[in-house]
Design a protein around this motif. Sequence first.
Motif, PDB file in Angstrom:
ATOM      1  N   MET A  87       0.687  -1.219  -0.123  1.00  0.00           N
ATOM      2  CA  MET A  87      -0.071   0.162  -0.053  1.00  0.00           C
ATOM      3  C   MET A  87       0.663   1.262   0.000  1.00  0.00           C
ATOM      4  O   MET A  87       2.149   1.097   0.370  1.00  0.00           O
ATOM      5  N   SER A  88       0.393   2.210  -0.358  1.00  0.00           N
ATOM      6  CA  SER A  88       1.023   3.716  -0.316  1.00  0.00           C
ATOM      7  C   SER A  88       0.119   4.758   0.300  1.00  0.00           C
ATOM      8  O   SER A  88      -1.121   4.492   0.462  1.00  0.00           O
ATOM      9  N   VAL A  89       0.870   5.873   0.842  1.00  0.00           N
ATOM     10  CA  VAL A  89       0.161   6.929   1.413  1.00  0.00           C
ATOM     11  C   VAL A  89       0.543   8.022   0.568  1.00  0.00           C
ATOM     12  O   VAL A  89       1.391   8.280   0.028  1.00  0.00           O
ATOM     13  N   ILE A  90      -0.503   8.875   0.206  1.00  0.00           N
ATOM     14  CA  ILE A  90      -0.256  10.277  -0.532  1.00  0.00           C
ATOM     15  C   ILE A  90      -0.272  11.306   0.582  1.00  0.00           C
ATOM     16  O   ILE A  90      -1.034  11.605   1.464  1.00  0.00           O
ATOM     17  N   VAL A  91       0.754  12.014   0.427  1.00  0.00           N
ATOM     18  CA  VAL A  91       1.073  13.288   1.069  1.00  0.00           C
ATOM     19  C   VAL A  91       0.680  14.452   0.568  1.00  0.00           C
ATOM     20  O   VAL A  91       1.405  14.769  -0.762  1.00  0.00           O
ATOM     21  N   THR A  92       0.124  15.366   1.098  1.00  0.00           N
ATOM     22  CA  THR A  92      -0.140  16.916   0.324  1.00  0.00           C
ATOM     23  C   THR A  92      -0.079  17.796   1.536  1.00  0.00           C
ATOM     24  O   THR A  92       0.136  17.464   2.694  1.00  0.00           O
ATOM     25  N   ASP A  93      -0.277  18.955   1.390  1.00  0.00           N
ATOM     26  CA  ASP A  93      -0.041  20.040   2.248  1.00  0.00           C
ATOM     27  C   ASP A  93      -1.099  19.797   3.548  1.00  0.00           C
ATOM     28  O   ASP A  93      -0.932  20.206   4.527  1.00  0.00           O
ATOM     29  N   ASN A  94      -2.117  19.036   3.256  1.00  0.00           N
ATOM     30  CA  ASN A  94      -3.129  18.901   4.309  1.00  0.00           C
ATOM     31  C   ASN A  94      -2.918  17.527   4.926  1.00  0.00           C
ATOM     32  O   ASN A  94      -3.529  17.017   6.022  1.00  0.00           O
ATOM     33  N   ALA A 134      -5.370   8.457   1.497  1.00  0.00           N
ATOM     34  CA  ALA A 134      -5.392   7.280   0.626  1.00  0.00           C
ATOM     35  C   ALA A 134      -5.393   7.900  -0.702  1.00  0.00           C
ATOM     36  O   ALA A 134      -5.798   9.285  -1.068  1.00  0.00           O
ATOM     37  N   ASP A 135      -4.570   6.914  -1.759  1.00  0.00           N
ATOM     38  CA  ASP A 135      -4.587   7.324  -2.905  1.00  0.00           C
ATOM     39  C   ASP A 135      -6.127   7.270  -3.791  1.00  0.00           C
ATOM     40  O   ASP A 135      -6.583   6.320  -3.849  1.00  0.00           O
ATOM     41  N   SER A 136      -6.179   8.299  -4.144  1.00  0.00           N
ATOM     42  CA  SER A 136      -7.559   8.722  -4.884  1.00  0.00           C
ATOM     43  C   SER A 136      -7.677   8.209  -6.474  1.00  0.00           C
ATOM     44  O   SER A 136      -8.426   8.139  -7.055  1.00  0.00           O
ATOM     45  N   TRP A 137      -6.296   7.957  -7.031  1.00  0.00           N
ATOM     46  CA  TRP A 137      -6.189   7.715  -8.284  1.00  0.00           C
ATOM     47  C   TRP A 137      -6.280   6.203  -8.579  1.00  0.00           C
ATOM     48  O   TRP A 137      -5.550   5.557  -7.977  1.00  0.00           O
ATOM     49  N   THR A 138      -7.398   5.894  -9.479  1.00  0.00           N
ATOM     50  CA  THR A 138      -7.622   4.475  -9.883  1.00  0.00           C
ATOM     51  C   THR A 138      -7.526   4.087 -11.423  1.00  0.00           C
ATOM     52  O   THR A 138      -7.771   2.911 -11.604  1.00  0.00           O
TER      53      THR A 138
END
Length: 139
Positions: free
Chosen positions: A1-8, A12-16
């Motif tokens: 699995m992976s984690v998406i890091v943003t300024d917030n 979870a990864d929303s890209w499908t």
Amino acid sequence: MSVIVTDNGFAADSWTDGFTPLQDLAANDAGPVVAVDLASDSDPALLQSRLADIDLIRVDFPSFADGRGFTIAKRLRQMGFAGRLRAKGHVISDQFAMARRVGFDEVEIDDDLATRQPEGEWQFRANWKANDYQSRLRA
């Protein structure tokens, strides 16, 4: 699995829709390419004529000591890419501000790195505009 890091913070990864490796783009000339994977040694100029068709570009960081991905991101933005730009792999929280400055919108890290460098460490660096060393020198 992976984690998406943003300024917030973490998400979870929303890209499908999957990713097309750069070397496979020639086989996909019939239609728009939605997302592209770029290796750290890729030439972003190869995407110049197709940038308008790409929604997301993911740039690989094989090592936290390999900064070529930062150059690729900057070049893509200078060429006019306006879609989502994601750093993937061995990017550490100390590099988050730099990643944002050169044009990355988000960073994809694995669960192990997210455990070693929790969300708070990334959020500490999320105010990357306020912590710009060069701007402070010019003031």
